[in-house]
Design a protein around this motif. Structure first.
Motif, PDB file in Angstrom:
ATOM      1  N   ALA A 500     -43.617  35.682  -7.345  1.00  0.00           N
ATOM      2  CA  ALA A 500     -42.528  35.317  -6.441  1.00  0.00           C
ATOM      3  C   ALA A 500     -41.272  35.041  -7.263  1.00  0.00           C
ATOM      4  N   LEU A 501     -40.137  35.503  -6.754  1.00  0.00           N
ATOM      5  CA  LEU A 501     -38.838  35.264  -7.383  1.00  0.00           C
ATOM      6  C   LEU A 501     -37.977  34.421  -6.454  1.00  0.00           C
ATOM      7  N   ARG A 502     -37.141  33.585  -7.035  1.00  0.00           N
ATOM      8  CA  ARG A 502     -36.135  32.841  -6.280  1.00  0.00           C
ATOM      9  C   ARG A 502     -34.795  33.048  -6.978  1.00  0.00           C
ATOM     10  N   LEU A 508     -42.801  31.853  -9.314  1.00  0.00           N
ATOM     11  CA  LEU A 508     -44.218  31.523  -9.243  1.00  0.00           C
ATOM     12  C   LEU A 508     -45.042  32.764  -9.539  1.00  0.00           C
ATOM     13  N   ALA A 509     -46.028  32.631 -10.418  1.00  0.00           N
ATOM     14  CA  ALA A 509     -47.035  33.673 -10.669  1.00  0.00           C
ATOM     15  C   ALA A 509     -48.377  33.070 -10.317  1.00  0.00           C
ATOM     16  N   THR A 535     -47.137  19.829  -6.239  1.00  0.00           N
ATOM     17  CA  THR A 535     -47.011  20.414  -7.564  1.00  0.00           C
ATOM     18  C   THR A 535     -47.988  21.584  -7.671  1.00  0.00           C
ATOM     19  N   VAL A 536     -47.827  22.386  -8.703  1.00  0.00           N
ATOM     20  CA  VAL A 536     -48.664  23.576  -8.826  1.00  0.00           C
ATOM     21  C   VAL A 536     -50.132  23.195  -9.041  1.00  0.00           C
ATOM     22  N   ILE A 598     -48.592  29.743 -12.513  1.00  0.00           N
ATOM     23  CA  ILE A 598     -47.498  29.203 -13.321  1.00  0.00           C
ATOM     24  C   ILE A 598     -46.282  29.083 -12.421  1.00  0.00           C
ATOM     25  N   LEU A 599     -45.671  27.900 -12.415  1.00  0.00           N
ATOM     26  CA  LEU A 599     -44.422  27.672 -11.695  1.00  0.00           C
ATOM     27  C   LEU A 599     -43.320  27.462 -12.716  1.00  0.00           C
TER      28      LEU A 599
END
Length: 622
Positions: A500-502, A508-509, A535-536, A598-599
């Protein structure tokens, strides 16, 4: 207020508002923190392999390849002859690319062939369950195109492990449980059962487990690379020389010889024609976050479809794991999975899947209207996405009869196989590990390698354990016209890494093992962070739930409409509401994964890692 009443109130608040509402929420495993790099996968030793590569100066792609190689060597619910698929964020192009290294059905693998053997689906085990090996090609292409180090460096940990490593209890005991199947295949028996004839024939936990044939095969790949370098070839060309030796040289010849010896269908042409695709993934936007998945040759678009449907509801207002929240997600997932079961298949093989329609926001709004907020719908059917991409559905007649076909299949399943829920769930969650890596240069990798799990057929003196992915095909187009087995075709697999991209930057992976549950768990993990502020690490451990209403991708492709797996912590009043809605409930202590993630903390320029408390997954960071 009595102590008991206070306890009930606190549990209720926790279920409704989520862990983020409590300061200093403790997790069973600590979160990982990193500035330079992070490596997470399904076994501690394999995570160490990733760390070793980072210490040599490799990037996240190098480390991911080393971890895949290590997990295959450790048989972490996969083997070297399985399949690899990945999403990679390239910081230089600022793009996400997909890696498609899924094997294909070999020559002669037709519906007629399997029906002639009295099979309703291709088999779960044995040489006829195997598609062509994909993982070696996937590793080599990823490394050649996006890595920095040599193949020699990246395979060194796996080669050392193939020479001998202390086997952990989980794998050693699995070999012992599956020894009767392993004895059917001569090369598997020789590798897996070093104490043949004794009471315990598998390795003991902690025993040095040796795989000399596999070590020799991996050294042959390195030899091909090193010889090419001596001839003046570039790094990339030298790695592709190893690729050619595996798929066109002496390794390929031994794979084909031994598979045919054991009753399989592989030909030299099957291996030589196969290729890895570097492809564009599919994506959707959820509240300003771009979520990327591989396309319809896996189940990845299911999560994107479900997110599109859920945009039409206020999930946060429902409360984390309230009855209304669970019901809404369950129904939305089933709508998307029904589409998976009918429309997903190999995009490189005709007919073309209606991907634009399936991922259309307008289509999702129409699907969302079908959700009955008061009752579970056990008869959810695939929709018609074709009008949402300006086309007419060529399979309307099959679609109209799909419900009848499903009911007939379910009835047949119950008559032919009165299997326990435990057996059903074992198939449902079959296979896989996950590999997540990132570095300070900006490379991010999410992988869900799988296939060739124990009990696997080992291909002769190569030491390569073959895939069992053929079982994910169907033989009848009435079930899914896009996923009917054919030579050269990829089965629609469950494997589904996520990125995911922001604001155009990695956010986030995440990935998880567990067959048809993967996108269900990943969806809830993602919403735990985005909607409920976990949290992750909290999100990897949080109480998830699973639907079994979709058709399983394994075994007899069974379905259990209305059945739901819930966490034991779900309180009685939530259970009571779900029971009224028509759910059949089953419970487990851990229902979260195992998820690895991973965040990326842009505010501080660091990484947060999460690795589920479900299983032996582990991460190392620096």
């Amino acid at each position: 207020m009595t102590r008991k009443t206070l306890l009930i109130l606190l549990v209720s608040m926790h279920m409704i508002f989520g862990p983020h509402s409590f300061a200093q929420q403790r997790t069973q495993k600590p979160p990982l923190h990193a500035k330079h790099w992070m490596a997470i996968t399904g076994k501690p030793l394999a995570a160490t392999a990733g760390a070793m590569i980072f210490q040599k100066g490799g990037n996240a792609v190098d480390a991911a390849c080393a971890m895949i190689a290590a997990t295959c060597t450790m048989w972490d619910t996969l083997g070297w002859g399985g399949e690899t698929q990945a999403l990679i964020y390239n910081p230089h192009t600022r793009k996400v690319v997909g890696i498609n290294a899924l094997g294909v059905a070999p020559t002669g693998a037709t519906p007629e062939f399997f029906r002639s053997k009295g099979m309703k689906y291709p088999p779960e085990y044995g040489p006829l369950a195997a598609v062509t090996p994909g993982t070696p090609g996937g590793i080599l292409v990823m490394l050649a195109e996006f890595g920095k180090l040599s193949l020699k460096d990246v395979l060194e940990p796996a080669i050392q492990m193939a020479d001998g490593y202390p086997i952990e209890a989980e794998t050693a005991n699995l070999i012992e449980r599956e020894k009767e199947r392993l004895k059917q295949w001569p090369y598997s028996r020789q590798v897996m059962l070093p104490h043949l004839g004794e009471k315990r024939e598998a390795p003991e936990p902690g025993e040095i487990f040796r795989q000399p044939d596999l070590a020799a095969t991996l050294r042959k790949l390195v030899e091909a690379e090193q010889e090419a370098l001596k001839q003046g070839k570039s790094r990339k060309e030298a790695i592709y020389a190893a690729y050619d030796r595996f798929y066109k040289g002496d390794i390929a010849r031994e794979i084909v010889r031994s598979v045919q010896e054991q009753g399989g269908l592989f030909t030299l042409e099957d291996l030589a024609r196969w290729r890895v695709y570097i492809e564009e993934p599919v994506k959707t936007d959820y509240k300003g976050i771009e979520v990327y998945k591989l396309t319809t040759w896996v189940q990845g678009p299911v999560m994107l479809q479900t997110l599109n449907i859920l945009e039409n509801f206020d999930l946060r207002a429902m409360g984390y794991n309230s009855a209304r929240y669970i019901h809404t997600l369950y129904q939305a997932m089933n709508l998307a999975f029904a589409d998976r079961d009918f429309y997903y298949g190999d995009p490189y093989f005709p007919p073309a899947e209606p991907v634009r329609g399936l991922l259309s926001k307008e289509y999702a709004r129409e699907r969302a209207k079908l959700i009955n907020m008061e009752r579970n719908d056990p008869n959810i059917k695939p929709g018609d996405p074709y009008p949402f991409q300006g086309e007419r559905n060529p399979y309307l007649k099959l679609l109209e009869k799909w419900g009848e076909q499903q009911k007939g299949a379910a009835k047949s399943d119950s008559q032919e196989s009165a299997r326990s829920n435990e057996e059903f769930e074992k198939d449902f969650y079959a296979g896989t590990t996950s590999v997540i890596a990132a570095d300070e240069e900006g490379w991010v990798v999410s992988v869900t390698p799988s296939g060739g799990w124990i009990p696997a057929v080992i291909a002769g003196r190569t030491g390569i354990g073959l895939s069992q992915r053929m079982q994910s095909f169907v033989l009848d187009e009435a079930e899914n016209p896009f996923n009917v087995v054919a030579p050269g075709k990829r089965p629609r697999a469950t494997l589904t890494p996520s990125l995911a991209l922001r604001d155009g930057e990695p956010y986030l992976a995440f990935a998880v093992q567990g067959g048809d549950s993967q996108d269900q768990n990943l969806l809830q993990f993602f919403l735990n962070i985005v909607e409920f502020g976990m949290t992750v690490q909290e999100a990897t451990e949080a109480a998830n739930f699973n639907s079994f209403q979709m058709r399983s991708s394994f075994g007899n492709h069974e379905s259990r409409p209305g059945r739901i797996l819930l966490n034991e912590a779900i309180p009685s009043w939530v259970r009571a509401e779900l029971r009224k809605m028509g759910y059949e409930m089953t419970f487990a202590a851990r229902t979260s994964g195992p998820i690895n993630a991973i965040l990326f903390d842009r505010k501080h320029g660091t990484m947060w890692g999460g690795s589920s408390n479900h299983g032996e997954d582990y991460g190392i960071a620096w």
